[in-house]
Write a protein that holds these residues in place. Structure first.
Motif, PDB file in Angstrom:
ATOM      1  N   UNK A  81       4.856   4.291  -2.476  1.00  0.00           N
ATOM      2  CA  UNK A  81       3.950   3.837  -1.428  1.00  0.00           C
ATOM      3  C   UNK A  81       3.794   4.896  -0.343  1.00  0.00           C
ATOM      4  N   UNK A  82       4.900   5.556   0.002  1.00  0.00           N
ATOM      5  CA  UNK A  82       4.849   6.580   1.058  1.00  0.00           C
ATOM      6  C   UNK A  82       3.900   7.707   0.663  1.00  0.00           C
ATOM      7  N   UNK A 106       1.412   7.523  -1.514  1.00  0.00           N
ATOM      8  CA  UNK A 106       0.034   7.018  -1.525  1.00  0.00           C
ATOM      9  C   UNK A 106      -0.536   6.976  -0.112  1.00  0.00           C
ATOM     10  N   UNK A 107       0.281   6.521   0.836  1.00  0.00           N
ATOM     11  CA  UNK A 107      -0.221   6.346   2.195  1.00  0.00           C
ATOM     12  C   UNK A 107      -0.384   7.679   2.921  1.00  0.00           C
ATOM     13  N   UNK A 165      -7.448   4.838  -1.163  1.00  0.00           N
ATOM     14  CA  UNK A 165      -6.086   5.060  -1.655  1.00  0.00           C
ATOM     15  C   UNK A 165      -5.091   4.983  -0.506  1.00  0.00           C
ATOM     16  N   UNK A 166      -5.509   5.491   0.665  1.00  0.00           N
ATOM     17  CA  UNK A 166      -4.596   5.461   1.809  1.00  0.00           C
ATOM     18  C   UNK A 166      -4.377   4.043   2.314  1.00  0.00           C
ATOM     19  N   UNK A 167      -5.465   3.267   2.326  1.00  0.00           N
ATOM     20  CA  UNK A 167      -5.317   1.889   2.815  1.00  0.00           C
ATOM     21  C   UNK A 167      -4.451   1.070   1.853  1.00  0.00           C
ATOM     22  N   UNK A 168      -4.686   1.263   0.553  1.00  0.00           N
ATOM     23  CA  UNK A 168      -3.804   0.596  -0.420  1.00  0.00           C
ATOM     24  C   UNK A 168      -2.368   1.045  -0.198  1.00  0.00           C
ATOM     25  N   UNK A 169      -2.206   2.350   0.077  1.00  0.00           N
ATOM     26  CA  UNK A 169      -0.873   2.885   0.340  1.00  0.00           C
ATOM     27  C   UNK A 169      -0.243   2.236   1.564  1.00  0.00           C
ATOM     28  N   UNK A 170      -1.069   2.056   2.609  1.00  0.00           N
ATOM     29  CA  UNK A 170      -0.557   1.419   3.832  1.00  0.00           C
ATOM     30  C   UNK A 170      -0.044   0.014   3.529  1.00  0.00           C
ATOM     31  N   UNK A 171      -0.882  -0.752   2.804  1.00  0.00           N
ATOM     32  CA  UNK A 171      -0.467  -2.111   2.451  1.00  0.00           C
ATOM     33  C   UNK A 171       0.812  -2.085   1.621  1.00  0.00           C
ATOM     34  N   UNK A 172       0.888  -1.099   0.712  1.00  0.00           N
ATOM     35  CA  UNK A 172       2.083  -0.979  -0.126  1.00  0.00           C
ATOM     36  C   UNK A 172       3.306  -0.652   0.727  1.00  0.00           C
ATOM     37  N   UNK A 173       3.136   0.234   1.711  1.00  0.00           N
ATOM     38  CA  UNK A 173       4.272   0.572   2.580  1.00  0.00           C
ATOM     39  C   UNK A 173       4.734  -0.675   3.337  1.00  0.00           C
TER      40      UNK A 173
END
Lengths: 459, 102
Positions: B48-49, B51-52, B60-68
């Protein structure tokens, strides 16, 4: 990934394994959890040093928000609400895995080898089912939706179709990874599957479902590990997946049911599944007061307490510990008998009693204590029903038949604290209620135990 | 294809290690085991880190943020609640020693 990153990940994996190893004994368990935490911290720190990371805005924002929510929830949650909390955390784990996998898909620009696309589909499918299924389990346990099984005609068929549909689409996607729509539809199907596979499961079967979702959250992480070619994810996910499977298996055995039966059986849909024997009415039950019970305790030398989910509902664990201390002071030997599926998740009763400061060496597993009931003066049952129902031993027509139970009926006197005569979760009447040696104490568990303490002190 | 085979070996062997370890955990500790192992599955955070933070596309960054966020809830919440539970398990036969208000 640099060699430093790789080696740190290896250290993290070792710390996770050691952490689980130390969980094997209550003496070392806290240290184990600390080692595991340390492993996680190392993995996170070394990842933050990665050259690929250009912008820390989202990372910091995400960590701050996530840590605040996680810390708040972990500090505030009541021990009685632990099952729904763990369910929710499982769900977040699944969601995170699915999100990372999808983000990786976008990043790769649909350029991926077959092994990556296969594991990507699996990661999304398992991750989304875990997330949605966990949210449904949370809602059920929290009482936001009915805890009773929700069924509709053709449910199993529908679930089968959903799963096959998602897998077939997954096959199409592997064949042609440039079609993003496939993935979106798979996510949609997985979300529906998460709902339809958890709503038919009733309250007392929740320990199985939570264990299974725990396993799924691990498998989702492992699949994401394959997508990212990241071994620490694969190892951790495999460990958690194995853990969940073992717990699921233990829970199923403790109910003498197959996993398929739990997932698709929807036991307790209505009362009609009861035994053939006609129900007797309340007038035939010997009803006693706290005063009567106190007199019996006064003459007893040994007591075994059998807690069930009703203890958690009534939040009666603290007064119960007061009672066991009082009995011990009177020279009575007190033990607790814990059935594996008592409560709503594996080990639920143990945590509740630990919260109330009951020393864990007073807690006995079913196999350890079952032979002792016959030499015990009083078996005190609090908010448990199906796990003490002798029909599981004697009545082949009962849905409980074959389930290992606590031999409460072998004790010289049986006291049962219960709100009413209503049958347990499985919708089966309990003949033990009508046994002449049984004393039924009707009332809220907490109030009744408090009254018992008062009466015992007055004697 | 070689990489995936190595990963598959790691996966299968780790499952066996998991089975060996977990069967030794007593039922007493099954709830902390679930919450603790659940925190371990939050290891997805390392993905996640990246990706974000890797900044490829906004989505991709927003998905990464949600994943973080979700992974951090899982990690922080999971470890903290496990520690809180494990702290409560005491063997003490003499209950009057250091018993705070329940």
């Amino acid at each position: 990934m640099t060699i430093l990153t790789e080696l740190t990940y290896l250290v993290a994996a070792i710390l996770f394994i050691l952490g689980l190893k130390y969980l094997g004994s209550p003496k070392t368990a806290r240290k184990g959890n600390f080692l595991s935490m340390l492993g996680m911290l190392l993995a996170i720190v070394v990842t933050l040093l990665d050259k690929e990371i250009l912008d820390f805005t989202y990372i910091i924002a995400g960590i701050v928000i996530g840590a605040a929510i996680g810390a708040y929830a972990a500090r505030k949650v009541e021990m009685t609400a632990m099952p729904q909390m763990v369910a929710l955390f499982n769900g977040f784990g699944g969601a995170a895995s699915a999100l990372v996998a999808y983000s990786e898909y976008i990043r790769s620009g649909a350029q991926m080898t077959t092994d990556v696309s296969v594991t990507l589909v699996l990661s999304l499918l398992i991750g989304v089912v875990t997330f949605v299924g966990s949210v449904v389990a949370y809602a059920k346990l929290q009482g936001l939706i009915t805890g009773a099984p929700v069924t509709f005609p053709g449910q199993k068929f529908a679930n089968g179709i959903l799963l096959i549909g998602a897998l077939v689409l997954g096959g199409f996607f592997v064949y042609n990874p440039s079609v993003e729509t496939f993935l979106l539809v798979i996510i949609g199907l997985a979300a529906i599957l998460g709902i339809t596979s958890v709503i038919p499961i009733g309250g007392a079967d929740m320990p199985v479902v939570i264990s299974l979702l725990n396993s799924y959250s691990g498998l989702a992480a492992a699949m994401t590990g394959f997508v990212l070619s990241n071994n620490v994810l694969i190892i951790s996910g495999a460990l958690v997946g194995a853990s969940g499977i073992i717990l699921t298996n233990i829970m199923c055995k403790a109910m003498n049911r197959s996993l398929a039966n739990v997932l698709f059986g929807a036991v307790g849909t209505d009362g009609s599944s009861g035994t053939g024997g006609a129900r007797k009415d309340k007038s035939e039950v010997a009803q006693y007061t706290a005063e009567d019970a106190a007199t019996v305790f006064e003459a007893a030398q040994s007591v075994i307490i059998v807690p069930g989910y009703g203890l958690a509902v009534a939040q009666a664990q603290h007064v119960l510990h007061e009672l066991d201390q009082l009995l011990t002071q009177k020279g009575i030997e007190v033990k607790y008998a814990i059935h594996p599926v008592a409560g709503r998740m594996p080990g639920h009763m143990n945590v509740l009693l630990a919260e109330a400061d009951v020393p864990y060496d007073m807690l006995y597993e079913m196999d350890q204590i079952n032979d002792e009931f016959q030499n015990t003066d009083v078996a005190l049952v609090i908010g448990a029903n199906d796990v003490i129902n002798p029909a599981a031993r004697t009545d082949p027509n009962s849905p409980l038949y074959g389930m290992p139970i606590l031999n409460v009926d072998k004790a010289r006197t049986v006291m049962i604290i219960k709100r009413s005569l209503s049958p347990g979760f499985a919708g089966v009447d309990n003949e033990l209620f009508y046994d002449p040696k049984t004393m039924m104490l009707f009332g809220d568990a907490k109030e009744m135990v408090t009254e018992l303490i008062k009466e015992l002190k007055n004697l | 294809m070689e990489g995936i085979m190595v990963s598959l070996y790691i996966f299968v062997l780790a499952i066996f290690v998991g089975f060996e370890l977990i069967t030794k955990v007593p039922p007493l500790l099954h709830t902390p085991l679930m919450s603790g192992s659940n925190a371990i599955s939050g290891i997805t955070i390392v993905g996640a880190l990246i990706s974000a933070g890797a900044g490829h596309s906004q989505i991709a960054k927003i998905l990464g943020l949600l994943a973080v966020i979700t992974a951090t809830i899982n990690v922080v919440g999971g470890y903290m609640v496990t520690d809180r539970m494990l702290e409560m398990f005491k063997k003490d036969k003499k209950p009057n020693k250091k018993q705070g208000a329940a």
